[in-house]
Design a protein around this motif. Structure first.
Motif, PDB file in Angstrom:
ATOM      1  N   ARG A 131       1.940  29.004   3.894  1.00 42.13           N
ATOM      2  CA  ARG A 131       3.326  29.798   3.433  1.00 42.13           C
ATOM      3  C   ARG A 131       3.942  30.473   4.645  1.00 42.13           C
ATOM      4  NH1 ARG A 131       4.386  35.418   1.606  1.00 42.13           N
ATOM      5  NH2 ARG A 131       2.049  35.868   2.223  1.00 42.13           N
ATOM      6  N   ASN A 143       9.994  34.509   1.256  1.00 40.49           N
ATOM      7  CA  ASN A 143       8.623  33.554   1.418  1.00 40.49           C
ATOM      8  C   ASN A 143       9.025  32.324   1.206  1.00 40.49           C
ATOM      9  OD1 ASN A 143       6.271  35.668   1.540  1.00 40.49           O
ATOM     10  ND2 ASN A 143       7.529  36.497  -0.095  1.00 40.49           N
ATOM     11  N   TYR A 144       8.416  31.398   1.935  1.00 39.15           N
ATOM     12  CA  TYR A 144       8.862  30.046   1.629  1.00 39.15           C
ATOM     13  C   TYR A 144       7.425  29.362   1.586  1.00 39.15           C
ATOM     14  CZ  TYR A 144       9.922  24.998   2.044  1.00 39.15           C
ATOM     15  OH  TYR A 144       9.996  23.711   1.690  1.00 39.15           O
ATOM     16  N   ASP A 159      10.598  27.022  -3.958  1.00 44.14           N
ATOM     17  CA  ASP A 159       9.673  27.426  -3.130  1.00 44.14           C
ATOM     18  C   ASP A 159      10.110  28.311  -2.131  1.00 44.14           C
ATOM     19  OD1 ASP A 159       7.638  25.613  -4.215  1.00 44.14           O
ATOM     20  OD2 ASP A 159       8.086  23.999  -2.823  1.00 44.14           O
ATOM     21  N   LEU A 160      11.213  28.879  -2.257  1.00 42.62           N
ATOM     22  CA  LEU A 160      12.011  29.905  -1.390  1.00 42.62           C
ATOM     23  C   LEU A 160      12.195  31.251  -2.211  1.00 42.62           C
ATOM     24  CD1 LEU A 160      13.198  30.638   1.236  1.00 42.62           C
ATOM     25  CD2 LEU A 160      15.358  29.817   0.304  1.00 42.62           C
ATOM     26  N   GLU A 203      13.144  33.231  -7.200  1.00 45.04           N
ATOM     27  CA  GLU A 203      12.954  31.900  -6.480  1.00 45.04           C
ATOM     28  C   GLU A 203      14.354  31.267  -6.543  1.00 45.04           C
ATOM     29  OE1 GLU A 203      10.074  28.182  -6.350  1.00 45.04           O
ATOM     30  OE2 GLU A 203       9.870  29.494  -8.196  1.00 45.04           O
ATOM     31  N   TYR A 222       6.453  33.649   5.924  1.00 48.43           N
ATOM     32  CA  TYR A 222       7.245  34.913   5.365  1.00 48.43           C
ATOM     33  C   TYR A 222       7.803  35.488   6.326  1.00 48.43           C
ATOM     34  CZ  TYR A 222       3.021  37.129   6.931  1.00 48.43           C
ATOM     35  OH  TYR A 222       1.910  37.579   7.555  1.00 48.43           O
TER      36      TYR A 222
END
Length: 167
Positions: free
Chosen positions: A125, A117-118, A81-82, A77, A127
């Motif tokens: 989400r 992925n965010y 969140d990324l 990470e 991706y």
């Protein structure tokens, strides 16, 4: 090979055969933001008695049964969140047929996959991914059609983008 490029397969039963192996996998959260994964597969196959063939297959390996498979992955990470990630997958060599013909032996091969992925919120989400990043086209099956060799190969590079919604 049949007309149209299809491969004909004949299935026969061996009188006696053995196979045994081991599969291990692990996932480890090294830090709050770093995740590591790994897997290892070991396999031994052998025909002990196989007389329903024109060839004596006793002592041969099963077709399309690699002795080793392995993968390692990392996700981190980077910011809240990324999460970018990478995977390396290895498949050991194996024979394409039960005869274990040298000209149909598949060499070991490696593929690298990347992803990001965010997490937009708890229900959405986005991706992106790239599988087989280096676009290595390695044979996965080699067949002999009367002296002319043909092959199936790994899936070429695939790039995708997606949105996942949870209702």
């Amino acid at each position: 090979m049949l007309p149209g490029g299809t491969v004909d397969t004949l299935v026969r039963n061996a009188e006696s055969a053995k196979s045994y192996g081991l599969e291990l996998s692990a996932a480890f959260r090294a830090t709050g933001q770093l995740y590591l994964t790994g897997a290892l597969g070991l396999l031994h196959t052998e025909f002990e008695e196989f007389t329903q063939s024109t060839d004596d297959l006793a002592g041969n390996e099963f077709a399309q049964a690699p002795n080793v498979t392995a993968s390692i992955g990392i996700d981190r990470e980077a910011v809240k969140d990324l999460k970018p990630g990478a995977r390396v997958r290895h498949t050991g060599s194996y024979f394409s047929d039960d005869v274990n013909a040298v000209n149909t032996k598949v060499s070991s091969f490696v593929a690298v996959d990347l992803s990001v992925n965010y997490q937009i919120n708890d229900r959405a989400r986005i991706y992106a991914y790239a599988n087989n990043v280096f676009d290595r086209l390695s044979p996965t099956l080699i067949f002999d059609n009367g002296g002319q060799l043909g092959a199936q190969v790994t899936t070429p590079r695939e790039v995708g983008l997606g949105l996942e919604l949870t209702l």
